[in-house]
Design an enzyme around this catalytic site. Structure first.
Site, PDB file in Angstrom:
ATOM      1  N   SER A   1      -6.823  -7.385   9.945  1.00 52.44           N
ATOM      2  CA  SER A   1      -8.233  -7.763  10.131  1.00 52.44           C
ATOM      3  C   SER A   1      -8.765  -8.517   8.913  1.00 52.44           C
ATOM      4  O   SER A   1      -9.830  -9.111   8.963  1.00 52.44           O
ATOM      5  CB  SER A   1      -9.079  -6.496  10.330  1.00 52.44           C
TER       6      SER A   1
ATOM      7  N   CYS B   1       7.687  18.059  -8.198  1.00 52.40           N
ATOM      8  CA  CYS B   1       8.658  17.022  -8.551  1.00 52.40           C
ATOM      9  C   CYS B   1       9.983  17.658  -9.010  1.00 52.40           C
ATOM     10  O   CYS B   1       9.969  18.529  -9.886  1.00 52.40           O
ATOM     11  CB  CYS B   1       8.068  16.185  -9.695  1.00 52.40           C
TER      12      CYS B   1
ATOM     13  N   CYS C   1      10.287  16.777 -12.984  1.00 47.36           N
ATOM     14  CA  CYS C   1       9.471  17.375 -14.070  1.00 47.36           C
ATOM     15  C   CYS C   1       8.622  18.538 -13.590  1.00 47.36           C
ATOM     16  O   CYS C   1       7.827  19.106 -14.353  1.00 47.36           O
ATOM     17  CB  CYS C   1       8.558  16.305 -14.671  1.00 47.36           C
TER      18      CYS C   1
ATOM     19  N   HIS D   1       0.813  -1.221   0.000  1.00 49.09           N
ATOM     20  CA  HIS D   1       0.000   0.000   0.000  1.00 49.09           C
ATOM     21  C   HIS D   1       0.838   1.259   0.000  1.00 49.09           C
ATOM     22  O   HIS D   1       0.348   2.330   0.335  1.00 49.09           O
ATOM     23  CB  HIS D   1      -0.960  -0.015   1.199  1.00 49.09           C
TER      24      HIS D   1
HETATM   25  N1  APR Z   1      -0.568  -7.893  17.914  1.00 50.73           N
HETATM   26  C1  APR Z   1      -1.183  -8.632  16.947  1.00 50.73           C
HETATM   27  N2  APR Z   1      -2.289  -8.205  16.288  1.00 50.73           N
HETATM   28  C2  APR Z   1      -2.779  -6.989  16.631  1.00 50.73           C
HETATM   29  C3  APR Z   1      -2.200  -6.181  17.631  1.00 50.73           C
HETATM   30  C4  APR Z   1      -1.046  -6.680  18.277  1.00 50.73           C
HETATM   31  N3  APR Z   1      -0.419  -5.991  19.248  1.00 50.73           N
HETATM   32  N4  APR Z   1      -2.949  -5.037  17.745  1.00 50.73           N
HETATM   33  C5  APR Z   1      -3.942  -5.148  16.843  1.00 50.73           C
HETATM   34  N5  APR Z   1      -3.844  -6.315  16.183  1.00 50.73           N
HETATM   35  C6  APR Z   1      -4.698  -6.827  15.103  1.00 50.73           C
HETATM   36  C7  APR Z   1      -6.167  -6.631  15.335  1.00 50.73           C
HETATM   37  O1  APR Z   1      -6.709  -7.761  15.991  1.00 50.73           O
HETATM   38  C8  APR Z   1      -6.683  -6.492  13.893  1.00 50.73           C
HETATM   39  O2  APR Z   1      -7.039  -7.768  13.395  1.00 50.73           O
HETATM   40  O3  APR Z   1      -4.360  -6.087  13.961  1.00 50.73           O
HETATM   41  C9  APR Z   1      -5.493  -5.978  13.104  1.00 50.73           C
HETATM   42  C10 APR Z   1      -5.625  -4.542  12.660  1.00 50.73           C
HETATM   43  O4  APR Z   1      -6.625  -4.483  11.668  1.00 50.73           O
HETATM   44  P1  APR Z   1      -6.811  -3.134  10.847  1.00 50.73           P
HETATM   45  O5  APR Z   1      -6.804  -1.978  11.779  1.00 50.73           O
HETATM   46  O6  APR Z   1      -7.974  -3.344   9.940  1.00 50.73           O
HETATM   47  O7  APR Z   1      -5.480  -2.984   9.980  1.00 50.73           O
HETATM   48  P2  APR Z   1      -5.108  -3.735   8.633  1.00 50.73           P
HETATM   49  O8  APR Z   1      -5.693  -5.095   8.608  1.00 50.73           O
HETATM   50  O9  APR Z   1      -3.646  -3.609   8.476  1.00 50.73           O
HETATM   51  O10 APR Z   1      -5.840  -2.824   7.524  1.00 50.73           O
HETATM   52  C11 APR Z   1      -5.642  -3.223   6.182  1.00 50.73           C
HETATM   53  O11 APR Z   1      -6.781  -1.251   5.422  1.00 50.73           O
HETATM   54  O12 APR Z   1      -7.132   0.963   5.830  1.00 50.73           O
HETATM   55  C12 APR Z   1      -6.504   0.077   4.998  1.00 50.73           C
HETATM   56  O13 APR Z   1      -4.559   0.443   3.735  1.00 50.73           O
HETATM   57  C13 APR Z   1      -5.020   0.284   5.052  1.00 50.73           C
HETATM   58  O14 APR Z   1      -3.273  -1.370   5.008  1.00 50.73           O
HETATM   59  C14 APR Z   1      -4.500  -1.011   5.640  1.00 50.73           C
HETATM   60  C15 APR Z   1      -5.596  -2.009   5.305  1.00 50.73           C
END
Ligand code: APR
Length: 240
Positions: free
Chosen positions: A175, A135, A138, A106
């Protein structure tokens, strides 16, 4: 292509003090995705969008990689050809833990990208606003090198290719809201490990060989041991 893939999300950086997106008090709890992370937001909301990523970038400077980043970096450096590190994160914690060849799906917060010639400028932890608008190549407008919702994410092709030979799939701190991790679990995958803090509505944890609902820093040593056992066994059996 790699035998082991470690795919991470914001959760692996949470213990470094970097906010996740959908957890309680996550970034998307306090900011409107449509305004600062959706295709076109630089047209109708440029100043706020640039200032949002400036805030994230400047805040990155005093953060440190945690134990999970460091163990992943050690694994990657010990098995550079057998392990692929793929992350949805735009922070530089893996890099600062000494990890190489990280696939940032990302984008990368330290970088700006030219909207015309696509050249990349790394401004480390500086602000872009009123300092890096054009930039150097350019003179067209620069933007954060972040993939917004609704935009092309070309690195996904590289991720899909990595799965050609994958036998061990590890998911840490995501997530599954954006990348549906379950879809990668095919019969070729011999060992799959899911590590999150808690269940996610986007992930069917029953399809994983091992599920660790605990902090990444507390799960990573077990994960690393499982990966090393798998690779060492396969390396030994390949000599028989
Ligand atoms: N250790 C392990 N897991 C953790 C911890 C921790 N200390 N803290 C939080 N989590 C887990 C949560 O249980 C959750 O499942 O990390 C996950 C965070 O989920 P999101 O906040 O949805 O983040 P992510 O899955 O990276 O989002 C994906 O969505 O917004 C876009 O581009 C953005 O890359 C991002 C993508």
């Amino acid at each position: 292509m790699a035998k082991v893939i470690i795919l991470s999300g914001a959760g692996i950086s949470a213990e470094s003090g970097i906010s996740t997106f959908r957890d309680e008090d996550g970034l998307w709890e306090n900011h409107n995705i449509e305004d600062i992370c959706t295709s076109g937001c630089l047209d109708f909301n440029r100043e706020n969008t640039i200032k949002f990523y400036d805030m994230l970038r400047v805040n990155l400077k005093d953060k440190e990689p945690n134990h999970a980043h460091k163990v992943v970096a050690q694994l990657k450096n010990k098995y550079p050809n057998e392990i692929a590190i793929i992350t949805q994160n735009v922070d530089d914690m893996f890099e600062r833990a000494g990890c190489k060849d990280i696939l940032h799906l990302h984008g990368f917060l330290q970088e700006l990208k030219c909207e015309k010639c696509n050249s990349i400028l790394n401004i480390e932890y500086e602000e872009q606003f009123e300092k890096h608008e054009n930039c150097p190549n350019c003179n067209n407008l620069l933007r954060p090198n972040i993939v917004f919702f609704g935009e092309n994410a070309p690195k996904y092709e590289d991720m899909y290719k990595e799965f050609d030979d994958c036998e061990v799939f590890v998911v840490i701190g995501t997530s599954g809201a954006v990348i549906y991790t379950d879809m990668f679990l095919n019969p070729q995958i011999k060992l799959s490990i899911l590590n999150n803090l808690q269940e996610s509505q986007f992930i069917n944890d029953s399809v994983y060989s091992k599920v660790l609902y605990k902090k990444a820093t507390l799960a990573i040593d077990e994960i690393a041991s499982d990966i090393e056992k798998y690779l060492e066994f396969n390396l030994i059996s390949s000599y028989k």
